[in-house]
Every structure is written in C-alpha cells, then in structure tokens.
Design a protein around this motif. Structure first.
Motif, short mmCIF file in Angstrom:
data_model
loop_
_atom_site.label_atom_id
_atom_site.label_comp_id
_atom_site.label_asym_id
_atom_site.label_seq_id
_atom_site.Cartn_x
_atom_site.Cartn_y
_atom_site.Cartn_z
N ARG A 128 0.82 -1.21 0.00
CA ARG A 128 0.00 0.00 0.00
C ARG A 128 0.86 1.26 0.00
NH1 ARG A 128 -5.50 1.51 1.84
NH2 ARG A 128 -5.39 3.62 2.70
N ASN A 149 3.60 -7.23 -13.38
CA ASN A 149 2.27 -7.78 -13.15
C ASN A 149 2.02 -8.10 -11.68
OD1 ASN A 149 0.36 -8.92 -15.63
ND2 ASN A 149 -0.20 -9.70 -13.63
N TYR A 173 0.75 -5.28 -9.28
CA TYR A 173 -0.67 -4.96 -9.35
C TYR A 173 -1.49 -6.03 -8.65
CZ TYR A 173 0.65 -1.30 -12.63
OH TYR A 173 1.20 -0.18 -13.19
N ASP A 174 -1.07 -7.30 -8.75
CA ASP A 174 -1.76 -8.37 -8.04
C ASP A 174 -1.67 -8.17 -6.53
OD1 ASP A 174 -2.71 -9.87 -10.21
OD2 ASP A 174 -0.82 -10.95 -10.43
N CYS A 231 -1.24 -5.39 -4.86
CA CYS A 231 -2.07 -4.24 -4.45
C CYS A 231 -3.55 -4.59 -4.48
CB CYS A 231 -1.78 -3.05 -5.35
SG CYS A 231 -0.16 -2.30 -5.06
N SER A 232 -3.96 -5.42 -5.41
CA SER A 232 -5.37 -5.84 -5.47
C SER A 232 -5.73 -6.65 -4.24
CB SER A 232 -5.63 -6.65 -6.73
OG SER A 232 -5.42 -5.87 -7.89
N CYS A 239 2.48 -1.29 -17.03
CA CYS A 239 2.66 -2.68 -16.56
C CYS A 239 3.48 -3.45 -17.58
CB CYS A 239 1.31 -3.37 -16.36
SG CYS A 239 1.46 -5.08 -15.78
N SER A 279 -5.39 -9.61 -14.07
CA SER A 279 -4.67 -8.78 -13.11
C SER A 279 -5.02 -7.31 -13.30
CB SER A 279 -3.16 -8.97 -13.27
OG SER A 279 -2.78 -10.30 -13.01
N ARG A 282 -8.76 -6.69 -12.28
CA ARG A 282 -8.93 -6.78 -10.82
C ARG A 282 -8.41 -5.53 -10.13
NH1 ARG A 282 -5.85 -11.33 -7.12
NH2 ARG A 282 -6.86 -10.86 -5.10
N PHE A 283 -7.25 -5.03 -10.58
CA PHE A 283 -6.68 -3.82 -9.99
C PHE A 283 -7.59 -2.63 -10.24
CE2 PHE A 283 -4.19 0.04 -10.02
CZ PHE A 283 -3.42 -0.07 -8.89
N HIS A 325 -9.62 -0.48 -7.26
CA HIS A 325 -9.19 0.88 -6.96
C HIS A 325 -10.05 1.95 -7.64
CE1 HIS A 325 -5.67 -1.57 -5.93
NE2 HIS A 325 -5.50 -0.68 -4.98
#
Length: 602
Positions: free
Chosen positions: A266, A284, A287-288, A290-291, A312, A321, A324-325, A329
């Motif tokens: 975070r 990649n 981002y996974d 953070c999701s 990315c 990925s 989902r991100f 967000h």
C-alpha cells in the motif's frame, strides 16, 4: 556543451523532440542544472513514507550536477575514466549521484543488486570479472556490511572498493567536461540469468535519449508530471522510470526502496496519492499484490485520480490482473484508461511498445486451440475456447517490429505467431565482450529480405492491426503431443487452482522421457494457509488438465521463495528446471501422475 534548448512541452512529434533534445545524458543534466538549478528532481522516501526530518532526502538538479562532477573526478583519479566499474549501492540517492558521476567520467557503470546471500556474492564476482575491472563503487555502509557478513569469501577482499559517499565535494571544481559521443556506452545492464557467464548489455547515450524521447511521445510526458517508483534502480525498468526520465525530461520523481513496497504494498499507492503521482510502473505481480491488499484492507484514504499512466510490464501482461486492480481501486478515482501494458527488454534499453496515453488498453480474444498451433484467430469473448491476449500497443516512431519464424528466419504474416524482432534507435550496441552472441542476437537478418539488422528478442508474439501481442518466451515453449503450450498460461492456472497458492508461485517446463516431452510443474506452497499436499497436487493437476488438456507428469511442491526469479519477479524456468534435474530443489512434497508421492523418475 552546446546551448541546446529543452524539449517542447507535452509530447510532440518524436523527430522534433530528438532534434531539439540533448544527444547525451551528460548534456541533459548540464542543461537541467543550468536552467533549473534549484528544482527538486529526486526525493527518496527512506521508509516509503513522508519526507521530512531524517526519513527523507531531496536532490536538485544543481546538487546532482555538483555531486556528479565530484564523483567523476574521483573516478578519473582512480583510473576509471573511459573504463568500466560495478555500481553496488543500497537504495537511495547516492546511487543516482554515483551513476551521474559515471556518466561525467565516461565510465560505463554496471549496476547490481547488493548481495543478500552467497549466491548474490558469487554473481557479483562473476560480473566484476566480466567487466574487466576490479573496482566496485558503493556507499560506506554497504561496503562495511558486505565485508563483515561475507568475510573470508574468496575474491571479495581482493576487490577495490571506492566509496562514492566519501568523495571530496570540493573536487567538483576540478572537473573538465569530456567529449562524450552519443554512441559511447553509458551503462552495462547485466541480464538476470542465474547460471553461467553473465551478459552485459551495452546501452549507449543515444539509446537512452531515443528511449526517453519515445516515452515522452507516447505518454505526453511534461515537466509537470510526477513519478513514483519503488522499482530497483539496478533493473532496466527502475533505472529508466526512476532515474533517466527525470534527468532527461525534467519531471520530479519520488523513490522508495523495493523492500518498502514488498513489506507493505500500500506504500506505493499512498505515495501516489500523497504526492499526486501521474506516472508509475510495475510488473504484473505488483498490481496483483495491491489488489489483494485493497480487497482485504479497503482503499479508504487513497486518491489515485492523478495517476494517468499505470505502466505494466510482464511476461506477458495478464488481463485478469489489470481488471482486478482497476475494479479494486475505482473508488479512489483511478481511471481504467490509465492502465498501460507494455513490452520491452534490456537489449532494447527497455520499452519496445506500449499503450498510448488517453486510450484504454485492448484485449483480443482468440481461439486457444489455434494459438497452440501458432495462429491468432479472433473469437467472440463468450465463444467456447476463447482466451484473452493483452495488446501491448503499437511500436514507436523510428522502431520497427517484425514477427519472424525463429527457425527459418522468414517473416510471418499478420495474426501468425513467431519470434518478435526489433529494429530502431533503442536497440543496444550488443553484449560486452561477447561478439558471437552479439551477432546472433543483435545482427539478425530476415531471410529473403534486404531490411537490415534486427534484435532477436527470444519472445513470441503476433501483430494484429499493427499492434503487438506478446504470448511468451520461445525457448520456454512446451510442446506436448504436437501442441504448443505457454508456460505462463499453465502457471496462471496453477495460481488460481487453490487458495493456498499465490501469484508467481509456479514454474512449468518440459522434460524429455521415453523420447517425448512431458510437463513438470513446480509449485511453491504458502505456509500461511493449511492445505494437504495430496489435495494441493490433485487440485493443480485437475485444473491444468481441464484448462489445457494435458496432465502434468509431476507436480513438485517446493518451499516458499525457493523458485528462481528475476529482479522484476519473472520466473526463471530454465534455472528451476536445472534444479529439478539436479535434485537440488527445496522440497515440500512431490506427487506423481497418480496423485501419490512420487520421484523424479515417475
């Protein structure tokens, strides 16, 4: 030094940008220092958090210029002017100063990760030997810590250590600006291979300047942009977005240590929110991560509305990925069209192609069976057998991308899968002291054409409507019963097969048995989730069989963090396969085709 004007605001035509822009990184920094001396270029967040007091450090263009001149004098006095040296710094602004000092001394720096174990020390010594120089540029704390932790390691004490944080600041006045040719090697970027002799990619000043101009063109980068980067600066992506773009374009960047992100992902988003970051990049897996954090902890307090380019790079970029991100967000103001998948490699300085600014990235749904046969046949998203492939955008002005049969070297047509070949000003000069491999990789020619020399990337992909869709590594391709299987697709299936598994937890590769190739899958287990070894292996096998219509000959469970990965998180499948063949894996459990405990010979 000529009084070359700075680049035009915004993006602009790339040819105009190159005509007006500096032709070397030395010229770029000298211009910035002269015209924007007190503008802060770099800020390092010591804990990945707010600056101020002792937890942050800032560097203006004038301060960087002065630091670079002082370090250049020290390098020249040490006989390193026009030679090579290894850069080995802890995360922080001293690396930026030392790198700039190398540029000012015409020293080709080879940045490396500070060793954390014996394998890291061995890699350091191999690279030192390859550069032909025994001098290591570092900071005092890193040198003392290494010599204490690895005392007695053969070869380490014999190195010459030059601590760049102790040079005489007053020596800056002694610097005499050298004649720097745009074709001079500015950097030796050592690839992430874990075995054998390391390969140093010779990146010139011209390569960096062309790459920076292309970044500016496709993303409309201006001096008002703000970068945020946790990426390691010894890696090509971290160096370009964290160091080169601010130096070349005049944008400000906030840096943090990679471990600050890994320990608490975070932090990356908090920095983007706090400092109104507009440009940032990551692989990649970032981002996974953070999701997952957003889904477990929420996104309260984050404002990502200023983040307009979320770059990315992966092998390849995965649509799930990205989606989902974006979904996780969206409440922060993050715009879906900020997602910018791109394709690149160190041998091309970095980026080959990328999604342009202010455009949603594209996904093409194609027939999975046709892809296995080497063709990209578009299908409706809901059609049986349809699989998504993410577009990595068009190539930039001055760059040519061709798809070529890797064996016959004949050009392939639109929608046909082949090796990605690249031609353009970002293509590096070759591998340091490796003429045969340089000819093979950087001097390739397409059969029956007079189209000049190309860089062979070793990656597979296809072109569709003029844009690039990477599909995987050629040498990692798995061929079972005449079908082409992409290991990253199998690995993604494995990751999703059981809640005990995590991103980048699997390595898939072929082994030859009884005259035919068979599939082996290594899987890192997560000690934080209770799971039966038998159940885990069975779930993996069933998921792979259902999704890819092939059953693994073996599913090998290994300890967490034991698979070989590059510094950007990519699985090093050949190194993992070698450990498997050698019997040197850190095993958890191992299961053969019947789901019971097995061995390598099963």
């Amino acid at each position: 030094m000529t009084d070359t004007p700075t680049t035009p605001p915004g993006g602009g035509d790339v040819d105009e940008i190159r005509n007006l822009a500096p032709s070397t990184l030395v010229e770029a920094l000298r211009i910035r220092s002269g015209k924007q001396p007190h503008r802060v270029a770099y800020t390092f967040l010591h804990n990945g958090d707010e600056i101020g007091g002792e937890i942050g450090e800032e560097l203006t263009y004038q301060q960087l210029d002065e630091a670079a001149r002082a370090r250049a004098v020290a390098l020249e006095n040490a006989g390193l002017g026009g030679r090579n040296a290894v850069l080995l710094h802890a995360p922080g602004l001293e690396f930026v100063k030392a790198f700039a000092g190398c540029l000012y001394a015409r020293t080709a720096g080879a940045p490396l990760q500070v060793p954390a174990n014996a394998a890291g020390v061995e890699r350091l010594l191999r690279v030192v030997q390859d550069t032909g120089s025994t001098v290591v540029l570092t900071d005092t704390e890193t040198r003392d810590d290494l010599l204490a932790r690895f005392s007695g390691t053969p070869g380490l004490a014999e190195l010459t250590w030059l601590t760049t944080d102790t040079v005489d600041a007053g020596a800056a006045e002694q610097w005499v600006e050298p004649e720097v040719d745009p074709e001079d090697t500015a950097l030796l970027q050592y690839t992430s291979g874990s075995t054998g002799r390391p390969k140093g990619v010779m990146v010139s000043h011209r390569n960096f300047c062309v790459q920076a101009a292309e970044n500016q063109e496709i993303w409309n980068v201006s001096e008002d942009d703000i970068g945020v980067s946790w990426l390691p600066t010894f890696h090509d992506m971290g160096l370009m977005y964290g160091v080169i773009m601010p130096l070349w374009r005049g944008m400000r960047v906030y840096l943090m240590a990679p471990q600050a992100f890994v320990r608490r992902p975070r932090r990356w988003l908090e920095a983007l929110s706090r400092y109104r970051g507009t440009l940032s990049a990551g692989p990649n897996f970032a981002y996974d991560m953070c999701s997952r954090v957003a889904e477990s902890e929420g996104v309260d307090g984050l404002d990502l509305s200023a983040w307009r380019m979320a770059v990315c790079g992966a092998e390849p970029v995965r649509m799930p990925s990205m989606e989902r991100f974006a979904q996780a967000h969206a409440p922060t103001g993050f715009a879906h069209r900020a997602l910018a998948p791109g394709y690149g490699l160190a041998e091309n300085t970095l980026k080959v192609s990328a999604t342009p600014a202010d455009r949603d990235y594209r996904t093409l749904w194609i027939s999975g069976s046709a892809l296995a046969a080497g063709r990209a046949e578009p299908l409706d998203r809901d059609a049986p057998g349809a699989v998504p492939v993410v577009c990595n955008g068009p190539h930039q002005t001055g760059t040519t991308v061709r798809i070529v049969d890797p064996v016959t070297r004949r050009a392939r047509g639109d929608g046909e899968v082949g090796e990605i070949w690249v031609q353009g000003g970002s293509v590096a000069k070759g591998y340091w002291r490796r003429p045969a491999e340089t000819r093979e990789t950087f001097r390739a020619r397409i059969a029956d054409e007079d189209s000049g020399e190309f860089l062979r990337t070793g990656d597979l992909g296809f072109l569709h409507e003029g844009e690039l869709y990477p599909t995987g590594r050629w040498k990692d391709l798995i061929i079972v019963d005449g079908r082409n299987l992409y290991p990253q697709d199998i690995e993604f299936t494995v990751e999703k097969s059981h809640p005990a598994l995590h991103a980048a937890c699997a390595a898939a590769f072929p082994v030859e048995r009884d005259g035919r190739e068979q599939l082996v899958v290594l899987v890192e287990t997560n000690p934080g989730v209770t799971a039966s070894g038998d159940d885990l292996a069975a779930r993996v096998r069933a998921a792979v069989g259902q999704r890819h219509e092939v059953l693994p000959a073996e599913v090998v469970l290994v300890r967490r963090r034991s698979l070989h990965k590059t510094t950007s998180g990519k699985i090093q499948r050949r190194a993992c396969k070698q450990n498997y063949l050698d019997g040197t894996l850190q095993y958890a459990e191992q299961h053969g085709p019947d789901g019971k405990d097995g061995s390598h010979g099963s």
